[in-house]
Design an enzyme around this catalytic site. Structure first.
Site, PDB file in Angstrom:
ATOM      1  N   HIS A   9       1.037  -0.993   0.226  1.00  0.00           N
ATOM      2  CA  HIS A   9      -0.305  -0.071  -0.341  1.00  0.00           C
ATOM      3  C   HIS A   9       1.256   1.419  -0.263  1.00  0.00           C
ATOM      4  O   HIS A   9       0.343   2.291  -0.434  1.00  0.00           O
ATOM      5  CB  HIS A   9      -0.759  -0.115   0.955  1.00  0.00           C
ATOM      6  CG  HIS A   9      -0.307   0.464   2.637  1.00  0.00           C
ATOM      7  ND1 HIS A   9      -0.335  -1.089   3.048  1.00  0.00           N
ATOM      8  CD2 HIS A   9      -0.426   1.340   3.166  1.00  0.00           C
ATOM      9  CE1 HIS A   9       0.161  -0.174   4.713  1.00  0.00           C
ATOM     10  NE2 HIS A   9       0.256   1.359   4.962  1.00  0.00           N
TER      11      HIS A   9
ATOM     12  N   GLN B 131       0.527   5.464  11.855  1.00  0.00           N
ATOM     13  CA  GLN B 131       0.718   6.198  10.897  1.00  0.00           C
ATOM     14  C   GLN B 131       2.730   7.163  10.133  1.00  0.00           C
ATOM     15  O   GLN B 131       3.406   7.466  11.444  1.00  0.00           O
ATOM     16  CB  GLN B 131       0.133   7.780  10.681  1.00  0.00           C
ATOM     17  CG  GLN B 131      -0.333   8.378   9.460  1.00  0.00           C
ATOM     18  CD  GLN B 131      -1.618   9.272   9.570  1.00  0.00           C
ATOM     19  OE1 GLN B 131      -2.010   8.712  10.215  1.00  0.00           O
ATOM     20  NE2 GLN B 131      -1.561  10.320   8.515  1.00  0.00           N
ATOM     21  N   GLY B 132       2.655   6.420   9.557  1.00  0.00           N
ATOM     22  CA  GLY B 132       4.430   6.718   8.813  1.00  0.00           C
ATOM     23  C   GLY B 132       5.317   5.684   9.074  1.00  0.00           C
ATOM     24  O   GLY B 132       6.379   5.820   8.476  1.00  0.00           O
ATOM     25  N   ASP B 133       4.498   4.680  10.138  1.00  0.00           N
ATOM     26  CA  ASP B 133       5.164   3.831  10.112  1.00  0.00           C
ATOM     27  C   ASP B 133       5.012   2.293   8.689  1.00  0.00           C
ATOM     28  O   ASP B 133       5.553   1.562   8.970  1.00  0.00           O
ATOM     29  CB  ASP B 133       5.173   3.024  11.285  1.00  0.00           C
ATOM     30  CG  ASP B 133       5.925   3.966  12.618  1.00  0.00           C
ATOM     31  OD1 ASP B 133       6.552   4.924  11.723  1.00  0.00           O
ATOM     32  OD2 ASP B 133       5.156   3.867  13.596  1.00  0.00           O
ATOM     33  N   SER B 134       4.256   2.269   8.252  1.00  0.00           N
ATOM     34  CA  SER B 134       3.401   1.590   7.276  1.00  0.00           C
ATOM     35  C   SER B 134       5.200   0.733   6.553  1.00  0.00           C
ATOM     36  O   SER B 134       6.574   1.769   6.362  1.00  0.00           O
ATOM     37  CB  SER B 134       3.303   1.668   6.364  1.00  0.00           C
ATOM     38  OG  SER B 134       1.395   2.051   6.995  1.00  0.00           O
TER      39      SER B 134
ATOM     40  N   ASP C 271      -0.333  -7.875   1.948  1.00  0.00           N
ATOM     41  CA  ASP C 271       0.723  -6.265   1.872  1.00  0.00           C
ATOM     42  C   ASP C 271       2.732  -5.885   1.256  1.00  0.00           C
ATOM     43  O   ASP C 271       2.759  -5.227   2.439  1.00  0.00           O
ATOM     44  CB  ASP C 271      -0.174  -5.420   2.848  1.00  0.00           C
ATOM     45  CG  ASP C 271       0.083  -4.009   2.828  1.00  0.00           C
ATOM     46  OD1 ASP C 271       1.064  -3.537   1.579  1.00  0.00           O
ATOM     47  OD2 ASP C 271       0.153  -3.430   3.988  1.00  0.00           O
TER      48      ASP C 271
END
Length: 273
Positions: free
Chosen positions: A79, A218-221, A127
């Site tokens: 993603h 958020q931002g760690d994906s 993913d």
């Protein structure tokens, strides 16, 4: 919601309308919550995926996390890169702190490979994605991937390590550190995780980990779920999604690297330079 900065970009563009990549509205992208600053050089395989259109500094351009698996190859979440062209992105390695000083950066991405069975709907199955760099990163120290059966490590009482430059503020405010963050997150059995997420989870394809106050965000994906084994840091999962960040009863969800379809994809595409 995905744990990438896509939700931030969408919020800026669409006044908090649906996040980029059409992530389910009930999901929140992951960040490191409850962690601490990483030591310089502690995780030499960690890299930042930079979206070149997002800002004028490395901190401002940070989009997702990823790991160096060989000098010219990076593993991340599908993603994070679905629909992107190589020229849209750059991979930054060899740093623990992302500079806030304005500085131009050119793309060093040769090719992007998204898992062919990636499901961008509710399940977010498969993913995982691979990025091939146009040239090897200098002084590369890759992570070890767990491509063999991993069930013996997935037991209650096991603490994994998660790292990233994602949001560290559990409130509705967004606060993105310049310094890489690290946190210990406990393994959560599938049955318990399924109670939280129901039919959105696919047995055997994900690893769940985290507890109230300690999670990715958020931002760690695209970043790694790690264990320190005798052979060194070994990656078992990829930061994918979760309900909120560090909420009670809602652990983080990680794409499982040892799952057969993930292994087949990685081994078919990765040219081990």
């Amino acid at each position: 919601m995905y744990r990438s900065t896509s939700a931030v970009l969408a919020g800026l563009l669409l006044a908090f309308a649906a996040p980029a990549f059409a992530a389910p509205e009930s999901r929140e992208a992951p960040r490191i919550i409850g962690g601490e600053d990483a030591q310089t050089g502690q995780y030499p395989f960690m890299v930042s995926i930079q979206r070149l259109s997002m800002g004028d500094s490395d901190h401002g351009r940070h989009w997702c996390g990823a790991t160096l698996i060989s000098p010219s190859w990076v593993l991340t979440a599908s993603h994070c890169v679905q629909g992107d062209r190589p020229a849209d992105l750059a991979v930054l390695g060899g740093v623990t702190t992302l500079s806030s000083d304005p500085a131009a950066r050119a793309s060093n991405v040769k090719a992007i490979h998204v898992h062919p069975a990636y499901n961008s709907g509710n399940s977010l199955e498969h993913d995982v994605a691979l990025i091939q760099l146009s040239a090897p990163l200098a002084d590369a120290q890759p992570v070890t991937l767990r491509l063999r059966p991993d069930a013996s490590y997935l037991k209650p009482g096991r603490d994994f390590t998660v790292i990233g430059w994602g949001d560290i503020d559990i409130s509705e405010d967004r606060r993105y550190p310049t310094r890489l963050q690290t946190v210990q997150v406990p393994f959560v059995p599938f049955a318990e995780c399924q109670q939280a997420y129901g039919g959105e989870l696919s047995r055997g394809k994900v690893i769940c980990a985290g507890r109230e106050g300690m999670d990715s965000c958020q931002g760690d994906s695209g970043g790694p779920l790690l264990l320190k084994l005798r052979e060194g840091w070994t990656q078992f999962g990829v930061v994918s999604w979760g309900e909120g960040c560090a909420l009670a009863g809602y652990p983080g969800v990680y794409a499982r690297i040892a799952e057969k379809h993930a292994v087949d994809f990685i081994e078919a595409v990765w040219q081990k330079d």
